[in-house]
Design an enzyme around this catalytic site. Structure first.
Site, short mmCIF file in Angstrom:
data_model
loop_
_atom_site.label_atom_id
_atom_site.label_comp_id
_atom_site.label_asym_id
_atom_site.label_seq_id
_atom_site.Cartn_x
_atom_site.Cartn_y
_atom_site.Cartn_z
N LYS A 1 5.56 -11.18 3.96
CA LYS A 1 4.41 -11.09 3.06
C LYS A 1 4.88 -11.43 1.65
CE LYS A 1 0.55 -8.11 1.75
NZ LYS A 1 0.63 -8.18 0.29
N CYS B 1 5.50 -7.15 -3.48
CA CYS B 1 5.20 -5.97 -4.29
C CYS B 1 5.84 -6.11 -5.67
CB CYS B 1 5.72 -4.72 -3.61
SG CYS B 1 5.35 -3.20 -4.53
N MET C 1 0.84 -1.20 0.00
CA MET C 1 0.00 0.00 0.00
C MET C 1 0.88 1.25 0.00
SD MET C 1 -3.00 -1.41 0.03
CE MET C 1 -4.23 -0.25 0.62
#
Length: 319
Positions: free
Chosen positions: A122, A83, A1
């Site tokens: 993540k 990402c 984000m």
């Protein structure tokens, strides 16, 4: 984000749920080590529990950045291996590290030696032509052996060659079952699922298979959904009953930040979806867009925007 979940956003979200864990936008180890730490890492005490998400691949730098984050008071250090942006790929961090599980494990081990707070990872289920069955298991087992305390898995591949970062959020098909199989294979490891989850009803369905659910775009674009988190998932009352109450509680923070030089737009840009679907929501957004960017715009601009929303509809926002 990246560029979304800054400290203003997180204070806003915390006013809707006491229990959900909040995550910073991804910060590179270089920025944390060499940048303006007070600006990049500073956060309000109300944000706890809050995790610092790092991007990087050098174990020494990751350990240093994790130590800095722990010293700032973060509750968790999260390493982003998911990402897919070009900036991330060029810097050798993010999703491209799915191809280097040993290096990721080295980074996790270095951070675990450096800090006492949880270190999590993540990731995606794979990248490009990787077989998700092999790629995800290899990465997961590598980082768990290195000491990772939990895994957060975005249930999509990332196609670093051929898709833009925006396309990578939607085009690769979701494979929730792959994440469920990972959890079944690692029953003692906390596994949190992420990707395309748009409601708490969907989150509840996933919780039958995994330990946690991460909401990204749904929480940001329609933040009112967070009003139901504590009640629906934890059996506790929300901190505030309606979005109107949330904004009333937010005003002292906004006024304090404005007095310290912040611009209203920097804070109010996170409020765009606050009244999604409620009569007056469009007028609310328009008023903020037209007036919140003006030099010297104050909290009254936000108060006037809220007054344009149907008061009777506000009470239903937590439903």
């Amino acid at each position: 984000m990246m560029d979304w979940t800054d400290r203003h956003c997180r204070v806003f979200h915390r006013l809707m749920t006491r229990r959900a864990r909040l995550y910073t936008e991804m910060l590179t180890t270089g920025a944390v080590i060499h940048g303006d730490r007070a600006r990049l890492l500073g956060f309000d005490s109300s944000e706890h529990p809050v995790a610092l998400q790092l991007g990087g691949s050098d174990p020494r730098d990751l350990a240093t950045a994790a130590t800095i984050g722990a010293d700032f008071g973060y509750d968790e250090i999260n390493l982003n291996v998911g990402c897919p942006s070009d900036r991330v790929k060029d810097g050798r961090f993010g999703a491209c590290l799915m191809a280097e599980p040993a290096l990721v494990a080295d980074g996790v081990a270095a951070m675990k030696r450096a800090v006492r707070i949880p270190v999590t990872v993540k990731c995606r289920i794979g990248i490009d032509d990787q077989d998700p069955e092999v790629a995800l298991d290899t990465l997961a087992r590598s980082v768990i052996e290195a000491g990772a305390d939990a895994l957060i898995v975005h249930a999509r591949k990332a196609w670093l060659n051929g898709l833009s970062p925006k396309e990578n959020r939607d085009i690769p098909p979701l494979d929730y079952d792959r994440v469920y199989r990972l959890k079944a294979a690692l029953p003692a490891v906390p596994v949190i699922i992420n990707g395309g989850i748009a409601s708490l009803a969907e989150a509840k369905q996933h919780l039958a298979h995994v330990d946690g659910v991460m909401l990204g775009r749904a929480a940001y674009q329609e933040p009112w959904r967070l009003l139901a988190v504590d009640c629906e998932l934890f059996g506790e009352a929300a901190p505030h009953a309606t979005m109107k109450d949330v904004f009333a509680a937010m005003m002292p923070y906004i006024e304090r930040e404005l007095a310290q030089g912040a611009r209203l737009h920097a804070i109010a840009r996170h409020f765009v979806g606050a009244f999604h679907g409620v009569p007056g929501a469009r007028a609310f957004r328009r008023h903020l867009a037209e007036n919140g960017v003006r030099p010297g715009a104050g909290a009254n601009v936000l108060r006037d925007a809220i007054a344009l929303v149907d008061d009777h509809a506000l009470a239903s926002m937590a439903a």
